[in-house]
Write an enzyme that holds these catalytic residues in place. Sequence first.
Site, PDB file in Angstrom:
ATOM      1  N   ASP A 287      -7.577   2.737  10.253  1.00  0.00           N
ATOM      2  CA  ASP A 287      -7.768   2.810   8.782  1.00  0.00           C
ATOM      3  C   ASP A 287      -8.168   1.546   8.206  1.00  0.00           C
ATOM      4  O   ASP A 287      -7.191   0.709   8.436  1.00  0.00           O
ATOM      5  CB  ASP A 287      -6.543   3.588   8.018  1.00  0.00           C
ATOM      6  CG  ASP A 287      -6.779   3.910   6.727  1.00  0.00           C
ATOM      7  OD1 ASP A 287      -7.883   3.309   6.030  1.00  0.00           O
ATOM      8  OD2 ASP A 287      -5.930   4.627   5.971  1.00  0.00           O
TER       9      ASP A 287
ATOM     10  N   SER B  39      -1.818   1.212  11.366  1.00  0.00           N
ATOM     11  CA  SER B  39      -1.884   1.975   9.992  1.00  0.00           C
ATOM     12  C   SER B  39      -1.418   3.479  10.569  1.00  0.00           C
ATOM     13  O   SER B  39      -1.272   3.902  11.750  1.00  0.00           O
ATOM     14  CB  SER B  39      -3.289   2.285   9.856  1.00  0.00           C
ATOM     15  OG  SER B  39      -3.864   0.830   9.482  1.00  0.00           O
TER      16      SER B  39
ATOM     17  N   GLU C  99      -8.525   0.430   5.181  1.00  0.00           N
ATOM     18  CA  GLU C  99      -8.276   0.030   3.712  1.00  0.00           C
ATOM     19  C   GLU C  99      -7.389  -1.355   3.702  1.00  0.00           C
ATOM     20  O   GLU C  99      -7.746  -2.101   2.839  1.00  0.00           O
ATOM     21  CB  GLU C  99      -7.380   1.189   3.288  1.00  0.00           C
ATOM     22  CG  GLU C  99      -7.956   2.537   2.885  1.00  0.00           C
ATOM     23  CD  GLU C  99      -8.747   2.231   1.843  1.00  0.00           C
ATOM     24  OE1 GLU C  99      -8.640   1.676   0.715  1.00  0.00           O
ATOM     25  OE2 GLU C  99     -10.088   2.881   1.966  1.00  0.00           O
TER      26      GLU C  99
ATOM     27  N   ILE D 269      -6.981   7.413  -3.306  1.00  0.00           N
ATOM     28  CA  ILE D 269      -6.894   8.659  -2.283  1.00  0.00           C
ATOM     29  C   ILE D 269      -7.229  10.100  -2.780  1.00  0.00           C
ATOM     30  O   ILE D 269      -7.908  10.787  -2.478  1.00  0.00           O
ATOM     31  CB  ILE D 269      -5.452   8.720  -1.449  1.00  0.00           C
ATOM     32  CG1 ILE D 269      -4.971   7.460  -0.730  1.00  0.00           C
ATOM     33  CG2 ILE D 269      -5.420  10.075  -0.596  1.00  0.00           C
ATOM     34  CD1 ILE D 269      -3.626   7.474  -0.141  1.00  0.00           C
TER      35      ILE D 269
ATOM     36  N   GLN E   8      -6.479  -4.950   1.054  1.00  0.00           N
ATOM     37  CA  GLN E   8      -5.581  -5.655   0.395  1.00  0.00           C
ATOM     38  C   GLN E   8      -4.894  -6.874   0.913  1.00  0.00           C
ATOM     39  O   GLN E   8      -4.311  -7.570   0.135  1.00  0.00           O
ATOM     40  CB  GLN E   8      -4.364  -4.563   1.022  1.00  0.00           C
ATOM     41  CG  GLN E   8      -4.405  -2.860   0.817  1.00  0.00           C
ATOM     42  CD  GLN E   8      -4.123  -2.661  -0.724  1.00  0.00           C
ATOM     43  OE1 GLN E   8      -3.587  -3.407  -1.491  1.00  0.00           O
ATOM     44  NE2 GLN E   8      -4.585  -1.606  -1.384  1.00  0.00           N
TER      45      GLN E   8
ATOM     46  N   THR F 289       0.797  -1.184  -0.125  1.00  0.00           N
ATOM     47  CA  THR F 289       0.029  -0.123  -0.143  1.00  0.00           C
ATOM     48  C   THR F 289       1.029   1.391   0.112  1.00  0.00           C
ATOM     49  O   THR F 289       2.186   1.260   0.129  1.00  0.00           O
ATOM     50  CB  THR F 289      -0.731   0.095   1.411  1.00  0.00           C
ATOM     51  OG1 THR F 289      -0.036   0.184   2.317  1.00  0.00           O
ATOM     52  CG2 THR F 289      -1.493  -1.352   1.508  1.00  0.00           C
ATOM     53  N   CYS F 290       0.301   2.135  -0.089  1.00  0.00           N
ATOM     54  CA  CYS F 290       1.214   3.667   0.030  1.00  0.00           C
ATOM     55  C   CYS F 290       1.940   3.777   1.274  1.00  0.00           C
ATOM     56  O   CYS F 290       2.899   4.417   1.458  1.00  0.00           O
ATOM     57  CB  CYS F 290       0.641   4.679  -0.247  1.00  0.00           C
ATOM     58  SG  CYS F 290      -1.024   5.271   0.624  1.00  0.00           S
ATOM     59  N   ASN F 291       1.693   3.003   2.381  1.00  0.00           N
ATOM     60  CA  ASN F 291       2.353   3.093   3.630  1.00  0.00           C
ATOM     61  C   ASN F 291       3.104   1.999   4.147  1.00  0.00           C
ATOM     62  O   ASN F 291       3.857   1.979   4.965  1.00  0.00           O
ATOM     63  CB  ASN F 291       1.225   3.167   4.895  1.00  0.00           C
ATOM     64  CG  ASN F 291       0.620   4.643   4.811  1.00  0.00           C
ATOM     65  OD1 ASN F 291       1.289   5.429   4.368  1.00  0.00           O
ATOM     66  ND2 ASN F 291      -0.547   4.620   5.264  1.00  0.00           N
TER      67      ASN F 291
END
Length: 422
Positions: free
Chosen positions: A118, A113, A120, A197, A124, A57-59
Amino acid sequence: MRNHHISRHNSFYAIGLSYKKADAEVRGKFSLDVPAIDCLMAQGKQEGIDGLLAISTCNRTELYGFAQHPFQLIKLLCDQTQGSVEEFQNVAYVYKNHDAISHMFKVGTGLDSQILGDFEIISQIKQGFYRAKKHEMTNPFLERLCNSVIQASKRIKNETELSSGATSVAFASVRYILDTIPNISNKNILLFGTGKIGRNTCENLIKHSDNSHITLINRTREKAEAIAGKFQLTVKDYGELQTEIRKADILVVATGAQLPTVSKALIYSKKPLLILDLSVPKNVSDDVRELDNVSLVHLDQLSQVTDETLTRRRKFVPKAEEIIEHVKKDFLKWLETRKFAPVINALKEKLKVMKAEEIDFQSKKLSDFNTDQAEIISERIIQKITKQFANHLKKSNGDMDDSLELIQKVFQLEIESKWADS
């Protein structure tokens, strides 16, 4: 056929990196898109990794899988991304067996997160599992673990308010725009790219700002039109990006490109322009900062926007942890049973063979031998013996492996060891 039995020396590992130690640039180097995950699965399969799950993920980017050494997984990740082993080691974490299981629960339930609660990430994990299944890289352990994490996440959603109130990076972006730009309703907003996002930011902007001046540009126009229809946005061609940037007061960049797509050369306007880069890897070059009229804000800065919502959410962490413990305990119980079930079954079979031989021998030897009664009694004795062993194994905390080995030695049982040591 690949051997699905894990050797005695395989362990379950979680390896990865996240926003905690790795900045957006480093995370960008290790990010995996779907084709990369497919290649990673294929390579893992070839290298005899049994059971592998990838999430990006973006994180964070993480691999979960069975290996003799975590380096096998680290090498897989570095082979399929732009990142090097040295860079990985600077920011990475590696968890083994029980710790890896606990980590996955924490990640999957939003406790790890960047913005607490979160959810999301759970989708995933579902997608990651689906891809692993497609490549025949799952096993009963991974399947059960993913299902348990999904179950914990559902319960936390339903039984606590851990994810109540609007807070997400998209919400933080909108807060930032509303706090820094006066008269937002009269401003021109340009959304470049259709990343999740970015879309959520636009949706929130429309809700919070009565703004109808939102234009959307995407490399493939069809995708842009599908989204624009939902929000009544104007769609322009990719070729008009430069012209549209000139008109914009706010530019939201949410493309999935691996390299920056917006650079200083694209920007000609002299009026103030706020750029939000909501992409990982970064999609706006740093040279944009050289322009006096432009202010650039990246995802990582936005995620630090905390508000009352987050403070409120923290109260629900203990309850969420309680739910995790409960679900995890069930999973571990299943795991333990699964570990010794083959031994107990083999023991039962061995005793039954002894029983059959003995009954056969006695029935030939004794004229008035009652086979039925002998069956009943010996069957009950077998049940009692195996139950004693099972109970002992359930209680043996650290030394289960030694006990299993001893039982196999004493009764000369032939069993393929199926699960990792833990």
